[in-house]
Design a protein around this motif. Structure first.
Motif: not given
Length: 267
Positions: A37-41, A61, A87, A91
């Motif tokens: 979730e909430n990660l570009v992969y 991102k 994560k 970030e």
């Protein structure tokens, strides 16, 4: 005399069985994948012999990644079980590649010490063929049992990488087996030989920056094993000690870990 021979035969059979089962005692693959979730992969897969190893590439991102971290996780779960560790790196503008060796996640087959070592090099070589990775500085990050393959790869590829992180690291497969089975210490020390070990491989990493992370309170991998790795490792090296559970540093020491990796990139 017959009793003695029978006992000897049973002992040898026990030792052989014990050795055959040792890899099973180290690896506890998880097949259930949690949502990313909430990660570009990006997903990837690599053929190895008759099997396939898989993983994910996590991407910042915004902007170009300041470096790429090849992340090797612990004995249980799969790549999605360790997103809490990767994560924070994403970030902080790192690209992170997480791999599931045989049996883990979507990967097929069964993990052993030897096939993880050979697959690890195949994985490393494949990643280095990707321009978006090859054009960045590379950091190897080993978490718990993943520290064994990270140290092994660092030894064999030290001119191609910028640094190595050993988080909650064990000194060898043999040492951690004796820690968990002290009643079998004599048998393990005599008959269970690690095909490779961090405490040996780290001696041949001269000139490669290394960051060791370990908790004094670690109940899963004793502090003494992580500190032995640090002691035996070639220079340059740093040791980050913290209080907390196994692999919890990324929750409480993110700034120090990121700063340590940044220093590797700027060497």
């Amino acid at each position: 005399m017959k009793t003695k021979l029978l006992f000897s035969a049973l002992f040898l059979m026990t030792v052989c069985f014990f050795k055959a089962q040792m890899d099973d005692n180290f690896y506890k693959p998880g097949k259930t994948l949690r949502p990313v979730e909430n990660l570009v992969y990006e997903d990837f897969s690599i053929p190895v012999e008759k099997d396939t190893i898989t993983g994910i590439i996590l991407k910042p991102k915004s902007g170009k990644a300041k470096g790429t971290v090849l992340f090797f996780h612990g004995a249980g779960g799969n790549v999605t079980s360790y997103l809490f560790m990767t994560k924070p790196l994403v970030e902080n503008n790192f690209q992170v590649v997480m791999v599931d060796f045989r049996g883990y996640g979507k990967s097929t087959g069964k993990p052993t010490h030897l096939n993880i070592a050979s697959d690890g090099q195949i994985f490393f070589d494949k990643m280095m063929q990707r321009p978006e990775i090859a054009d960045t500085k590379i950091i190897l990050y080993g978490a718990s049992i993943g520290s064994q393959i990270a140290a092994h790869l660092a030894k064999n590829n030290k001119t191609k990488i910028a640094g190595l992180v050993m988080d909650g690291s064990l000194s060898s497969f043999t040492d951690i087996a004796m820690y968990y089975k002290p009643e079998l210490k004599e048998v393990i020390s005599r008959y269970v030989i690690s095909p490779y070990s961090a405490k040996e491989d780290l001696q041949d990493t001269e000139g490669l920056p290394k960051l060791f992370i370990h908790s004094k309170d670690d109940k899963d991998v004793p502090y003494e094993e992580g500190f032995e790795n640090y002691t035996k490792a070639s220079s340059p090296k740093e040791f980050l000690e913290y209080s907390g559970k196994h692999l919890e540093a990324m929750n409480t020491q993110v700034g120090k870990i990121v700063s340590g990796i940044d220093k590797m990139l700027n060497k």
